[in-house]
Scaffold this motif. Structure first.
Motif, PDB file in Angstrom:
ATOM      1  N   SER A   1      17.189   9.923  61.733  1.00 15.74           N
ATOM      2  CA  SER A   1      17.432  10.907  62.787  1.00 15.74           C
ATOM      3  C   SER A   1      17.571  12.304  62.225  1.00 15.74           C
ATOM      4  CB  SER A   1      18.691  10.551  63.588  1.00 15.74           C
ATOM      5  OG  SER A   1      19.845  10.697  62.800  1.00 15.74           O
ATOM      6  N   ILE A   2      17.300  13.270  63.090  1.00 11.16           N
ATOM      7  CA  ILE A   2      17.599  14.670  62.796  1.00 11.16           C
ATOM      8  C   ILE A   2      18.123  15.297  64.086  1.00 11.16           C
ATOM      9  CG2 ILE A   2      15.179  15.320  63.177  1.00 11.16           C
ATOM     10  CD1 ILE A   2      15.707  17.572  61.074  1.00 11.16           C
ATOM     11  N   HIS A   3      19.290  15.882  63.994  1.00 11.23           N
ATOM     12  CA  HIS A   3      19.936  16.479  65.159  1.00 11.23           C
ATOM     13  C   HIS A   3      20.429  17.880  64.821  1.00 11.23           C
ATOM     14  CE1 HIS A   3      20.489  12.144  66.288  1.00 11.23           C
ATOM     15  NE2 HIS A   3      20.196  12.627  67.472  1.00 11.23           N
ATOM     16  N   ASN A   4      20.626  18.658  65.858  1.00 11.78           N
ATOM     17  CA  ASN A   4      21.363  19.911  65.738  1.00 11.78           C
ATOM     18  C   ASN A   4      22.726  19.703  66.384  1.00 11.78           C
ATOM     19  OD1 ASN A   4      21.261  22.985  65.161  1.00 11.78           O
ATOM     20  ND2 ASN A   4      22.091  22.855  67.237  1.00 11.78           N
ATOM     21  N   ARG A   5      23.771  20.059  65.659  1.00 14.60           N
ATOM     22  CA  ARG A   5      25.138  19.990  66.182  1.00 14.60           C
ATOM     23  C   ARG A   5      25.636  21.413  66.378  1.00 14.60           C
ATOM     24  NH1 ARG A   5      29.103  16.826  62.549  1.00 14.60           N
ATOM     25  NH2 ARG A   5      30.335  16.834  64.453  1.00 14.60           N
ATOM     26  N   GLU A   6      25.888  21.765  67.625  1.00 12.71           N
ATOM     27  CA  GLU A   6      26.385  23.097  67.947  1.00 12.71           C
ATOM     28  C   GLU A   6      27.885  23.014  68.218  1.00 12.71           C
ATOM     29  OE1 GLU A   6      25.685  26.739  71.177  1.00 12.71           O
ATOM     30  OE2 GLU A   6      24.473  24.902  71.285  1.00 12.71           O
ATOM     31  N   TRP A   7      28.658  23.719  67.413  1.00 11.62           N
ATOM     32  CA  TRP A   7      30.117  23.701  67.522  1.00 11.62           C
ATOM     33  C   TRP A   7      30.508  24.698  68.610  1.00 11.62           C
ATOM     34  CZ3 TRP A   7      33.657  24.490  62.604  1.00 11.62           C
ATOM     35  CH2 TRP A   7      34.971  24.136  62.920  1.00 11.62           C
ATOM     36  N   THR A   8      30.795  24.194  69.821  1.00 10.44           N
ATOM     37  CA  THR A   8      30.982  25.063  70.980  1.00 10.44           C
ATOM     38  C   THR A   8      32.438  25.429  71.244  1.00 10.44           C
ATOM     39  OG1 THR A   8      31.032  23.120  72.438  1.00 10.44           O
ATOM     40  CG2 THR A   8      28.911  24.227  72.120  1.00 10.44           C
ATOM     41  N   LYS A   9      33.382  24.586  70.812  1.00  4.80           N
ATOM     42  CA  LYS A   9      34.808  24.881  71.021  1.00  4.80           C
ATOM     43  C   LYS A   9      35.616  24.424  69.809  1.00  4.80           C
ATOM     44  CE  LYS A   9      35.054  24.773  76.093  1.00  4.80           C
ATOM     45  NZ  LYS A   9      35.718  24.166  77.267  1.00  4.80           N
ATOM     46  N   GLY A  10      36.659  25.171  69.508  1.00  5.52           N
ATOM     47  CA  GLY A  10      37.576  24.798  68.441  1.00  5.52           C
ATOM     48  C   GLY A  10      37.365  25.537  67.138  1.00  5.52           C
ATOM     49  N   ILE A  11      36.280  26.288  67.032  1.00  4.46           N
ATOM     50  CA  ILE A  11      35.993  26.967  65.764  1.00  4.46           C
ATOM     51  C   ILE A  11      37.042  28.030  65.435  1.00  4.46           C
ATOM     52  CG2 ILE A  11      34.483  28.692  66.829  1.00  4.46           C
ATOM     53  CD1 ILE A  11      32.807  28.586  64.264  1.00  4.46           C
ATOM     54  N   GLU A  12      37.660  28.604  66.475  1.00  8.61           N
ATOM     55  CA  GLU A  12      38.668  29.638  66.237  1.00  8.61           C
ATOM     56  C   GLU A  12      39.940  29.057  65.634  1.00  8.61           C
ATOM     57  OE1 GLU A  12      39.238  27.842  70.187  1.00  8.61           O
ATOM     58  OE2 GLU A  12      37.522  28.713  69.129  1.00  8.61           O
ATOM     59  N   ASN A  13      40.066  27.730  65.669  1.00  5.43           N
ATOM     60  CA  ASN A  13      41.241  27.073  65.098  1.00  5.43           C
ATOM     61  C   ASN A  13      40.773  25.882  64.266  1.00  5.43           C
ATOM     62  OD1 ASN A  13      43.839  26.295  64.527  1.00  5.43           O
ATOM     63  ND2 ASN A  13      44.246  25.401  66.537  1.00  5.43           N
ATOM     64  N   PRO A  14      40.120  26.122  63.117  1.00  2.00           N
ATOM     65  CA  PRO A  14      39.474  25.049  62.363  1.00  2.00           C
ATOM     66  C   PRO A  14      40.429  24.001  61.793  1.00  2.00           C
ATOM     67  CG  PRO A  14      39.498  27.093  61.100  1.00  2.00           C
ATOM     68  CD  PRO A  14      39.958  27.437  62.472  1.00  2.00           C
ATOM     69  N   THR A  15      41.724  24.310  61.732  1.00  2.00           N
ATOM     70  CA  THR A  15      42.658  23.330  61.192  1.00  2.00           C
ATOM     71  C   THR A  15      43.212  22.383  62.252  1.00  2.00           C
ATOM     72  OG1 THR A  15      44.539  24.838  61.452  1.00  2.00           O
ATOM     73  CG2 THR A  15      43.338  24.911  59.355  1.00  2.00           C
ATOM     74  N   TYR A  16      42.872  22.630  63.535  1.00  2.00           N
ATOM     75  CA  TYR A  16      43.297  21.738  64.621  1.00  2.00           C
ATOM     76  C   TYR A  16      42.066  21.029  65.156  1.00  2.00           C
ATOM     77  CZ  TYR A  16      45.411  20.058  68.950  1.00  2.00           C
ATOM     78  OH  TYR A  16      45.852  19.258  69.985  1.00  2.00           O
ATOM     79  N   TRP A  17      41.997  19.713  64.957  1.00  2.00           N
ATOM     80  CA  TRP A  17      40.778  18.952  65.214  1.00  2.00           C
ATOM     81  C   TRP A  17      40.576  18.599  66.671  1.00  2.00           C
ATOM     82  CZ3 TRP A  17      40.215  13.595  66.516  1.00  2.00           C
ATOM     83  CH2 TRP A  17      38.932  13.098  66.376  1.00  2.00           C
ATOM     84  N   TRP A  18      41.656  18.364  67.418  1.00  2.00           N
ATOM     85  CA  TRP A  18      41.553  17.729  68.726  1.00  2.00           C
ATOM     86  C   TRP A  18      40.892  18.584  69.795  1.00  2.00           C
ATOM     87  CZ3 TRP A  18      42.261  12.696  69.032  1.00  2.00           C
ATOM     88  CH2 TRP A  18      43.005  12.079  68.024  1.00  2.00           C
ATOM     89  N   ASP A  19      40.772  19.897  69.585  1.00  2.00           N
ATOM     90  CA  ASP A  19      40.126  20.726  70.599  1.00  2.00           C
ATOM     91  C   ASP A  19      38.638  20.960  70.294  1.00  2.00           C
ATOM     92  OD1 ASP A  19      40.374  22.395  68.439  1.00  2.00           O
ATOM     93  OD2 ASP A  19      41.249  24.082  69.538  1.00  2.00           O
ATOM     94  N   ASN A  20      38.115  20.320  69.252  1.00  3.03           N
ATOM     95  CA  ASN A  20      36.711  20.517  68.885  1.00  3.03           C
ATOM     96  C   ASN A  20      35.762  19.883  69.896  1.00  3.03           C
ATOM     97  OD1 ASN A  20      37.503  21.857  66.590  1.00  3.03           O
ATOM     98  ND2 ASN A  20      36.971  20.216  65.170  1.00  3.03           N
ATOM     99  N   GLU A  21      34.673  20.607  70.185  1.00  3.02           N
ATOM    100  CA  GLU A  21      33.609  20.077  71.035  1.00  3.02           C
ATOM    101  C   GLU A  21      32.263  20.444  70.418  1.00  3.02           C
ATOM    102  OE1 GLU A  21      33.918  21.075  75.150  1.00  3.02           O
ATOM    103  OE2 GLU A  21      36.054  20.546  75.272  1.00  3.02           O
ATOM    104  N   TRP A  22      31.288  19.501  70.545  1.00  2.25           N
ATOM    105  CA  TRP A  22      29.964  19.685  69.971  1.00  2.25           C
ATOM    106  C   TRP A  22      28.899  19.356  71.005  1.00  2.25           C
ATOM    107  CZ3 TRP A  22      29.845  20.838  64.657  1.00  2.25           C
ATOM    108  CH2 TRP A  22      31.044  20.644  63.958  1.00  2.25           C
ATOM    109  N   LEU A  23      27.779  20.073  70.920  1.00  2.26           N
ATOM    110  CA  LEU A  23      26.592  19.728  71.686  1.00  2.26           C
ATOM    111  C   LEU A  23      25.517  19.235  70.720  1.00  2.26           C
ATOM    112  CD1 LEU A  23      26.230  22.623  74.294  1.00  2.26           C
ATOM    113  CD2 LEU A  23      26.798  20.230  74.775  1.00  2.26           C
ATOM    114  N   LEU A  24      24.959  18.072  71.020  1.00  2.00           N
ATOM    115  CA  LEU A  24      23.942  17.472  70.165  1.00  2.00           C
ATOM    116  C   LEU A  24      22.573  17.562  70.823  1.00  2.00           C
ATOM    117  CD1 LEU A  24      25.735  14.156  69.087  1.00  2.00           C
ATOM    118  CD2 LEU A  24      25.869  16.403  68.018  1.00  2.00           C
ATOM    119  N   THR A  25      21.564  17.945  70.035  1.00  4.32           N
ATOM    120  CA  THR A  25      20.170  17.891  70.464  1.00  4.32           C
ATOM    121  C   THR A  25      19.363  17.247  69.334  1.00  4.32           C
ATOM    122  OG1 THR A  25      19.795  20.136  69.620  1.00  4.32           O
ATOM    123  CG2 THR A  25      20.317  19.918  71.967  1.00  4.32           C
TER     124      THR A  25
END
Length: 277
Positions: free
Chosen positions: A181-205
């Protein structure tokens, strides 16, 4: 003569009824095979996404503690780096030789080994991932993954190129699926707080190719970006087209964004609801 005509008519009716019954049973069997193949694809997606989440989770812990090893919980997170240089580093996520339960209730054992060149949020950073006798809920995982930070897109979100080569999942019944597989993972939420994992969201294509555990070949293509939330066990929205044996086209729909276990599988006019587990 009338008796003969009636007899022939009865025989024809019986024949067509039998043929129709056989055809219905064949269609039902074929549909069931498609459902099984579609479910297999969903299971594989869930397992590979779970691995990505594990790696992100460990990375966030290390970001928050200054890249020190974590040895007082399961999994152990062991940090090594050559000649006392800060980077590159080798990170081993060690679940042990017997299963331990992780944050979403999954049972895991074995090791995930990650080579990193820089923190995940740095453009150009690179991760190389391999597995050592690694299992999730009695599914053995093999293959090599890479993750390359490609920098910010027009929406000012970080994008990552994620590849899988030689992917293989051996199911508890001994059958195995394969995947490239080859995908693009777009980090859409949570990047402003990289040390807190639970608010992270990704879009995959992107998409994948391989064989399911039933031996059928497949090509899957994400047609609407798939949303993955760290706080949810499964993907919560997005659609994927699944072409089986270069003949049967199914559509997988992961929902409307709710953090649940429900997905739908569509083939023509037929729609099945699937509970992810």
């Amino acid at each position: 003569m009338k008796t003969k005509i009636l007899l022939i008519t009865a025989l024809l009716i019986s024949f067509f009824a039998f043929y129709s019954c056989e055809k219905t049973e064949d269609t039902q069997a074929e549909n069931q095979e498609l459902i099984d193949s579609g479910e297999s694809d969903i299971i594989e997606d869930v397992l590979w996404n779970a691995i990505d989440s594990d790696i992100d989770y460990a990375g966030n812990i290390l970001e928050s503690n200054g890249y020190k090893s974590v040895t007082d919980t399961c999994p152990l997170i062991i940090v090594e780096h050559p000649d006392s240089v800060f980077f590159p580093r080798t990170i081993t996520i060690d679940y042990g030789d017997s299963y331990c339960e992780t944050y979403h209730g999954a049972l895991k054992k074995g090791k995930i080994v990650i080579e990193i060149t820089a923190p995940i949020q740095y453009p150009g950073s690179f991760r190389s991932i391999s597995f050592e006798e690694f299992y999730i809920n009695e599914h053995k995982i093999e293959g090599a993954k890479t993750l390359i930070n490609k920098g910010f897109n027009d929406a000012e979100n970080l994008n990552f190129e994620a590849t899988l080569t030689g992917g293989k999942i051996t199911f508890p019944d001994g059958r195995a699926s394969t995947r490239e597989s080859i995908h693009n993972r777009e980090w859409t939420k949570g990047i402003e707080n990289p040390t807190y994992w639970w608010d992270n969201e990704w879009l995959l294509t992107g998409g994948s190719t391989g064989t399911h555990r039933d031996g059928k070949t497949y090509v899957n293509t994400i047609t609407e970006p798939i949303l993955v939330k760290a706080m949810c066990h499964f993907a919560v929205s997005g659609t994927m087209e699944l072409l089986i044996q270069n003949q049967f086209l199914l559509v997988l729909d992961f929902g409307d964004g709710e953090c649940d276990r429900i997905a739908t599988l569509t083939f023509g006019d037929l729609v099945w609801e699937i509970e992810l587990d």
